[in-house]
Motif scaffolding. Structure first.
Motif, PDB file in Angstrom:
ATOM      1  N   GLN A 146      48.394  -9.824  22.697  1.00 44.11           N
ATOM      2  CA  GLN A 146      48.100  -9.034  23.891  1.00 44.11           C
ATOM      3  C   GLN A 146      48.039  -7.559  23.474  1.00 44.11           C
ATOM      4  O   GLN A 146      48.952  -6.768  23.706  1.00 44.11           O
ATOM      5  N   THR A 147      46.949  -7.196  22.866  1.00 47.95           N
ATOM      6  CA  THR A 147      46.813  -5.884  22.237  1.00 47.95           C
ATOM      7  C   THR A 147      46.962  -4.753  23.235  1.00 47.95           C
ATOM      8  O   THR A 147      46.161  -4.609  24.146  1.00 47.95           O
ATOM      9  N   PRO A 148      47.979  -3.908  23.066  1.00 46.91           N
ATOM     10  CA  PRO A 148      48.167  -2.771  23.973  1.00 46.91           C
ATOM     11  C   PRO A 148      47.183  -1.652  23.650  1.00 46.91           C
ATOM     12  O   PRO A 148      46.541  -1.626  22.602  1.00 46.91           O
ATOM     13  N   SER A 149      47.118  -0.714  24.556  1.00 49.23           N
ATOM     14  CA  SER A 149      46.168   0.390  24.395  1.00 49.23           C
ATOM     15  C   SER A 149      46.479   1.214  23.159  1.00 49.23           C
ATOM     16  O   SER A 149      45.566   1.751  22.516  1.00 49.23           O
ATOM     17  N   ARG A 150      47.766   1.312  22.796  1.00 44.44           N
ATOM     18  CA  ARG A 150      48.094   2.132  21.626  1.00 44.44           C
ATOM     19  C   ARG A 150      47.539   1.526  20.340  1.00 44.44           C
ATOM     20  O   ARG A 150      47.211   2.253  19.403  1.00 44.44           O
ATOM     21  N   LEU A 151      47.432   0.200  20.290  1.00 47.24           N
ATOM     22  CA  LEU A 151      46.842  -0.422  19.110  1.00 47.24           C
ATOM     23  C   LEU A 151      45.351  -0.128  19.048  1.00 47.24           C
ATOM     24  O   LEU A 151      44.800   0.150  17.978  1.00 47.24           O
ATOM     25  N   ARG A 152      44.679  -0.167  20.213  1.00 45.67           N
ATOM     26  CA  ARG A 152      43.256   0.172  20.231  1.00 45.67           C
ATOM     27  C   ARG A 152      43.034   1.607  19.753  1.00 45.67           C
ATOM     28  O   ARG A 152      42.113   1.886  18.987  1.00 45.67           O
ATOM     29  N   ASP A 153      43.898   2.503  20.213  1.00 46.42           N
ATOM     30  CA  ASP A 153      43.774   3.899  19.792  1.00 46.42           C
ATOM     31  C   ASP A 153      43.992   4.044  18.291  1.00 46.42           C
ATOM     32  O   ASP A 153      43.293   4.820  17.619  1.00 46.42           O
ATOM     33  N   SER A 154      44.953   3.327  17.766  1.00 48.67           N
ATOM     34  CA  SER A 154      45.254   3.422  16.339  1.00 48.67           C
ATOM     35  C   SER A 154      44.140   2.826  15.501  1.00 48.67           C
ATOM     36  O   SER A 154      43.768   3.369  14.456  1.00 48.67           O
TER      37      SER A 154
END
Length: 369
Positions: free
Chosen positions: A75-83
């Motif tokens: 469940q990929t959080p937004s912070r992972l997308r940003d990183s």
């Protein structure tokens, strides 16, 4: 041929950063023109240790991940997308041909960015129990390397852990006298080195310092590296007693290794690899956390006869007196354990991995042309 362009990703802890930098150093020795960029985050030791080794550091947002490969990770959080987006921008900017990852907080964004862009991925896992980042990456590539054959990862080849040449090339016997003089130790007599890792270990410090009198009576010298934030008080002995030297930290561990005959320590992956490489027998005290993974790191050299294993809960001055001192005062046993420890070592992992990466880049270029 243009210089190979390589991004390394292994940040946050010294256990990830050290093999990453050791690999990068080997890469530069084999191919001095190689363009090497390190990915890191503002958390941990990245901004301290990586620039000190002379490599450009690109920072991306940190993404702490669960230790298990489970639904929470998927469940990929937004912070992972940003990183991942930030890592992708770095890979584009430096025109990376390969990402070589060693795990840690920075590795997952690097692996995902490289996978999405179709770039080559190479993975190295130093621990006996693979971390979530490298388990994920092993599904994206066939270029997977581990510290030991017992590590269960797809496509894995066991090569050991990349270490510094100052460690792998250490001649303990040749440096012994100078190293002992450096620490105020006597040239003769057994030396026990005590260390709990970069931050020290309260249980190890207490057990060994509590057995100081017994160690002195047995003629054992002690080089006790407490950790910079630990305070260890040892009762004063007679000037004729074997020295018990207490210091907070050692920058150049090769001197401590050369001075010692035996070590009592935690069993982090890097510690086990370095002691095996230099042939130092040890009593390993696994950190009683993280599902017992430190025990797994020590088991191969223990099975080979090069080390002892003691649970943290069982470590006390009595264990030092009844179990460890008889070993420390038996030169033949120490010599045998040293030979067994050396046999379990893998001193050339840095070069093996560097050669593989350079070969993989060259093959990818030929395929592309």
């Amino acid at each position: 041929m243009t210089a190979p362009r390589i991004v390394v990703a292994g940040g946050h802890s010294a256990g990830h950063i050290e093999p990453t930098m050791n690999f990068a150093d080997a890469l530069r020795r084999l191919e001095p023109t190689a363009e090497i960029t390190a990915l890191g985050t503002v958390r941990g030791l990245d901004t301290t240790l990586i620039p000190a080794r002379g490599y450009p550091l690109e920072l991306i947002p940190p993404v702490p991940l669960p230790r298990k490969l489970n639904r929470a990770l998927l469940q990929t959080p937004s912070r992972l997308r940003d990183s991942v987006r930030a890592a992708s921008a770095v890979l584009d900017r430096v025109r990376a041909e390969v990402v070589v990852g060693f795990g840690g907080h920075v590795a997952v964004p690097a692996y995902l960015a490289a996978h999405r862009q179709g770039r080559l991925i190479v993975v190295h896992e130093a621990n006996a129990r693979p971390g979530v980042a490298n388990r994920l990456a092993a599904r994206m590539t066939t270029h997977v390397f581990t510290a030991a054959p017992s590590v269960r990862m797809a496509h894995a080849t066991a090569i050991g852990i990349p270490l510094r040449p100052a460690i792998t090339g250490l001649d303990r016997a040749a440096l012994r006298e100078a190293a002992r003089q450096r620490f105020g130790l006597r040239p003769d007599g057994p030396v026990l080195m005590v260390t709990g890792g970069s931050q020290g270990a309260r249980a190890i410090n207490a057990a060994v310092s509590g057995a100081a009198a017994a160690l002195r009576v047995a003629g054992v010298q002690v080089l006790h590296i407490t950790g910079p934030r630990r305070v260890v008080e040892v009762p004063d002995g007679d000037p004729a007693d074997p020295p018990y030297v207490v210091i907070p930290y050692v920058d150049e561990m090769q001197y401590a290794y050369a001075a010692a005959d035996f070590v009592i320590c935690r069993s982090g992956a890097m510690t086990c690899a370095e002691l095996a490489a230099v042939g130092l027998p040890a009593a390993y005290v696994p950190l009683p956390l993280r599902g017992g993974e430190q025990r797994l790191n020590a088991e191969p050299v223990v099975a080979a006869g090069g080390a002892l294993l003691v649970d943290d809960a069982d470590l006390d001055p009595t264990w030092i007196e009844t179990t460890l001192i008889p070993v420390l005062t038996d030169p033949e046993r120490i010599a045998a354990m040293s030979a067994h420890a050396s046999a379990a070592g893998a001193p050339d992992a840095d070069v093996i991995l560097a050669r593989h990466v350079l070969t993989a880049v060259a093959e990818r270029r030929r395929f592309a042309s």
